[in-house]
Motif scaffolding. Structure first.
Motif, PDB file in Angstrom:
ATOM      1  N   ARG D 105      17.623  27.811   2.152  1.00 24.24           N
ATOM      2  CA  ARG D 105      16.246  27.467   2.404  1.00 24.24           C
ATOM      3  C   ARG D 105      15.822  27.518   4.001  1.00 24.24           C
ATOM      4  O   ARG D 105      16.433  26.745   4.542  1.00 24.24           O
ATOM      5  N   ASN D 106      14.694  28.052   4.367  1.00 23.52           N
ATOM      6  CA  ASN D 106      14.075  27.815   5.547  1.00 23.52           C
ATOM      7  C   ASN D 106      15.056  27.985   6.720  1.00 23.52           C
ATOM      8  O   ASN D 106      15.178  27.486   7.825  1.00 23.52           O
ATOM      9  N   LYS D 107      15.826  29.309   6.739  1.00 26.17           N
ATOM     10  CA  LYS D 107      16.665  29.625   7.679  1.00 26.17           C
ATOM     11  C   LYS D 107      16.200  30.173   8.838  1.00 26.17           C
ATOM     12  O   LYS D 107      15.000  31.169   8.819  1.00 26.17           O
ATOM     13  N   PHE D 108      16.323  30.037  10.050  1.00 21.58           N
ATOM     14  CA  PHE D 108      15.875  30.456  11.064  1.00 21.58           C
ATOM     15  C   PHE D 108      16.484  31.638  11.876  1.00 21.58           C
ATOM     16  O   PHE D 108      17.693  31.331  12.006  1.00 21.58           O
ATOM     17  N   LEU D 109      16.116  32.752  11.774  1.00 22.06           N
ATOM     18  CA  LEU D 109      16.833  33.969  12.349  1.00 22.06           C
ATOM     19  C   LEU D 109      16.201  34.232  13.633  1.00 22.06           C
ATOM     20  O   LEU D 109      14.979  34.398  13.598  1.00 22.06           O
ATOM     21  N   SER D 110      16.887  34.251  14.743  1.00 26.15           N
ATOM     22  CA  SER D 110      16.491  34.394  16.174  1.00 26.15           C
ATOM     23  C   SER D 110      17.212  35.286  16.832  1.00 26.15           C
ATOM     24  O   SER D 110      18.432  35.806  16.552  1.00 26.15           O
TER      25      SER D 110
ATOM     26  N   THR E 153       6.581  25.919   2.808  1.00 20.25           N
ATOM     27  CA  THR E 153       5.862  24.658   3.196  1.00 20.25           C
ATOM     28  C   THR E 153       5.941  24.431   4.589  1.00 20.25           C
ATOM     29  O   THR E 153       7.086  24.527   5.324  1.00 20.25           O
ATOM     30  N   ILE E 154       4.767  24.280   5.308  1.00 22.50           N
ATOM     31  CA  ILE E 154       4.521  24.453   6.758  1.00 22.50           C
ATOM     32  C   ILE E 154       5.335  23.492   7.599  1.00 22.50           C
ATOM     33  O   ILE E 154       6.027  23.929   8.282  1.00 22.50           O
ATOM     34  N   ALA E 155       5.408  22.258   7.314  1.00 24.08           N
ATOM     35  CA  ALA E 155       6.015  21.277   8.076  1.00 24.08           C
ATOM     36  C   ALA E 155       7.716  21.442   7.765  1.00 24.08           C
ATOM     37  O   ALA E 155       8.413  21.393   8.874  1.00 24.08           O
ATOM     38  N   ASN E 156       8.173  21.958   6.740  1.00 23.06           N
ATOM     39  CA  ASN E 156       9.543  22.114   6.457  1.00 23.06           C
ATOM     40  C   ASN E 156      10.047  23.265   7.507  1.00 23.06           C
ATOM     41  O   ASN E 156      11.093  23.216   7.902  1.00 23.06           O
ATOM     42  N   ALA E 157       9.102  24.565   7.148  1.00 27.79           N
ATOM     43  CA  ALA E 157       9.549  25.538   7.985  1.00 27.79           C
ATOM     44  C   ALA E 157       9.710  25.380   9.383  1.00 27.79           C
ATOM     45  O   ALA E 157      10.448  25.958  10.082  1.00 27.79           O
ATOM     46  N   VAL E 158       8.730  24.767   9.874  1.00 27.85           N
ATOM     47  CA  VAL E 158       8.504  24.468  11.250  1.00 27.85           C
ATOM     48  C   VAL E 158       9.701  23.579  11.962  1.00 27.85           C
ATOM     49  O   VAL E 158      10.027  23.778  13.081  1.00 27.85           O
ATOM     50  N   PHE E 159       9.856  22.185  11.303  1.00 23.65           N
ATOM     51  CA  PHE E 159      10.479  21.085  11.826  1.00 23.65           C
ATOM     52  C   PHE E 159      11.763  21.067  10.839  1.00 23.65           C
ATOM     53  O   PHE E 159      12.400  20.179  11.700  1.00 23.65           O
TER      54      PHE E 159
END
Lengths: 193, 193, 193, 193, 193, 193
Positions: D105-110, E153-159
């Motif tokens: 979930r919500n992996k950040f790829l940069s 989910t905006i908050a989850n993905a951003v923070f």
């Protein structure tokens, strides 16, 4: 060695490096009349199962032979519109629109087609072709907007499915007695493809 | 009173309440041979301009007549794959693959087709049909996966555009002298549709 | 151990659990001028073959270098529209519309573009770019509406295919003598990608 | 006289007989730096609103200017994938995957991008670009797989909508006090397009 | 023996000869309330991961449970439009339009829904549902126009991304101090699916 | 003043500047049982005709009420897949596959569904739902992958079209006497939408 093959849309895909003209070709596919079935027709469809190169390209072509008084019975193509032209003979053709909109439900649009006439059966609608001539066969070429259009012959799917649909359901749906349904389900529902 | 009509994909849309069988029909569209042009062919295409009911349905159909030694010259359909079957005679047909991938650039895939053979020309690729018989005409039926497939005859578009493309550009692109380009641009590039 | 890999659209698909930023990245892809070919251009295309993560996403990007008086010769993209902007220099660009509709056949639409101008080449139409400056190179960035747009350089596909198209066919199609076709087919048709 | 114009996808469609090169062209669109906004960026998007001929063609192009330490803040394109290349400077870029599948979930790829690097932001995912250099601006060209991709700047849509979203809802969603939400909603949320 | 399985869209495809009713079925999927998470909701989505036969068919369905004062917090579906109907209770729902066009940026469209009301959340737009009743739970059924719509989910993905997005970037984007971002990133961002 | 309105897909499109929440909303649409027809069902479909904002978004939703022993009779949706969940009662449901491929023709796949079960009816296939309980009604929510899915009740379209299909054609297609067809065509074929 692995024999597993890649399938896209359910069909095997060839390595693009190895394609050749035969992957886009089917010999002697549509020139000969075929024996018509008991409703008096035979559909020879050239789709992605006959020409692998059609996969993803969204088109297929068929020859349809009609015996005198033969028909390609009411059916639908779940994934394609059909455009048909008559090569020989005469055809009475038509389709029925859907339940909607309310004042225009289930309109039957029909035409008598002669050699060279063109007619369109929109995607998913019930349609048929009938050769009204008691003496001469007819021939048509039809093209379909899918490499795998599918065909659902209404009578076969409703009364000839395997296993059978409950006769309680069908008796009410078709407003007949259950023994009429049982009789219909006992018939042989021959495919014309 | 307003005469403005709704166009979808550039074509007028009819009120769905008023459609009738004629909106899906074209009489005597494909039965008669037509006079072939100077490259020896004639394409009779039945698309959304002839049958308004085809709009959005993604299919059209054509009859192609070929004079002895006539050809449907190299062309592309920018928005459609074509599937063709021979009704009469013999055709030498082919298409050229794109520039990619590198080891497989611009492969020419061809076949000689006889009556009843089926061949596929994938969307956007340059293709042609040629009647190699010096004595007999040929006839084919082709279907295309768009209600408005478009056709770009290569020679006509490159050398017969209005206005003309700069001869500096074309001379370098085709590796010939500018006066060869000028001569080509001075010819009459007849459409075969 | 099986080495067979899943291909979708002909390209390998990675397990979604294992994707990382490198699957969406290509280093130093478009910053350096590349040596132009004999028509004076070089196209550096970043498509699904360079960045696997592009698969199914419907976009790609290219840098095009033009020598003085160089051109990206007449070509089509069978599966994409192109939008181009000039980074350096001047370009004379254009495309030719299809054969239809009748009064509007093969119109040539062109513009001279300067730095920062934007131009669109609709899907499947023949187009080119030419650097009219005899002293300075030009640079453009082009984006295409497919992860695998394809490119068909007209002269290369028509005269440089492997094997060659029959010179009988091409002579009639281009209204020239067969020995002109033979001479053209004997040239080296260099790809600029 | 009727002034009503046909809109497809919400945009006016021109009679195909009257199109000319200007319908596919925008002069001086992307050559000049524009003043960056308070988060330090400015997006100049050339879409179907600037070039009417793009309608239905599925592509658009943008220039993005970044001030030193400026950013194109977290946003999504509801209808497009983006492919970006750096023209000048350095950018720190990334996107966050969706909530699914569970272990990923919500992996950040940069990545940090330099001049000429190319990066892809898949359709609908939250992404940003940041210029980490405190002294030099940066410039990028981005292409999008829609003629009208849309852009939703997350902070602006959540805290700067008109009218405001209930602070009860946002306080719970962002796990902060209502007065923090009220403070955020009182800020000026400047668009960078 | 090879264990490699064909995946289309990332999901395993079954041999069409072997499909049965269980491939189109999920028992006891949506009848029972589930424990809501700390924002007071729980989404039970039946997509292609639960029913393999959904692959390529473009639809999925969900039950959403809301605690009193619970919410399904602001989120997007990158690949789907949602249509929702209330089964029990009351919901305050809304979505925010995109940044464009200029005079109409980030409009918030909202409604209070009662049992049997239907509301649409267009593809890719930020939306939420909130149960304003402090005493009673609510239940909704939502359908989505993809077999794998995704949810962000905006908050989850951003923070709550893994790894975290730079607090420099987020502080500027959200117009708050870095320590506010750090505090937000230290929270537990629970998924409600 | 012109009253002509733009239609896309046959439906009026609103100026995007003027959309409001009511364009995405239908009050009290699906909460109340409706009187079932003579086959014992009633379908309340919320599509683009009820919620204009659904246009182009590819989804719709329906409530279906079933009397004890009532059915939603065999039908197809020409443009949509359906996903259904049971809210109250029990349903016996099924669909029939198409004529192809040969060893697998017209398979009937069925299930008995209880509250909370989910079942999928693939696009274009003949399907039905039947409430086998002689005492209790049943309720289902169904979602469809089109804003205008269409519905074709097989018996109504075949035997209740306007005008009627030739009884010669139908007698042969259904393997019954013409007077059986005439009797069927004389019945009242009530729509359940």
């Amino acid at each position: 060695k692995s024999k597993q093959l890649l399938r896209v849309n359910g069909f095997v895909c060839k390595n693009p490096m190895e394609v050749n003209a035969d992957n886009f070709f089917k010999a002697a596919a549509l020139d000969k009349p075929r024996v018509t079935n008991k409703v008096g027709s035979n559909v020879t469809l050239i789709n992605v199962m006959q020409i692998a190169g059609l996969n993803t390209l969204g088109i297929s072509i068929a020859r349809i032979d009609y015996a005198p008084l033969g028909q390609n019975p009411p059916h639908t193509h779940p994934r394609a519109t059909e455009i048909l032209t008559v090569l020989e003979g005469t055809l009475y053709v038509g389709f029925v629109t859907s339940n909607q909109p309310a004042p225009n439900r289930n309109k039957f649009l029909s035409k008598v087609l002669n050699k060279g006439d063109v007619f369109v059966f929109p995607a998913g609608l019930i349609h048929f072709q009938f050769n009204p001539n008691p003496h001469k066969p007819a021939i048509a070429i039809a093209a379909l907007s899918s490499q795998n259009p599918g065909a659902i012959t209404i009578a076969n799917a409703v009364f000839g499915s395997d296993p059978q649909i409950s006769d309680d359901v069908l008796a009410k749906a078709f407003q007949v007695e259950k023994n009429t349904i049982d009789w219909l389900q006992a018939q042989f529902w021959e495919n014309n493809h």
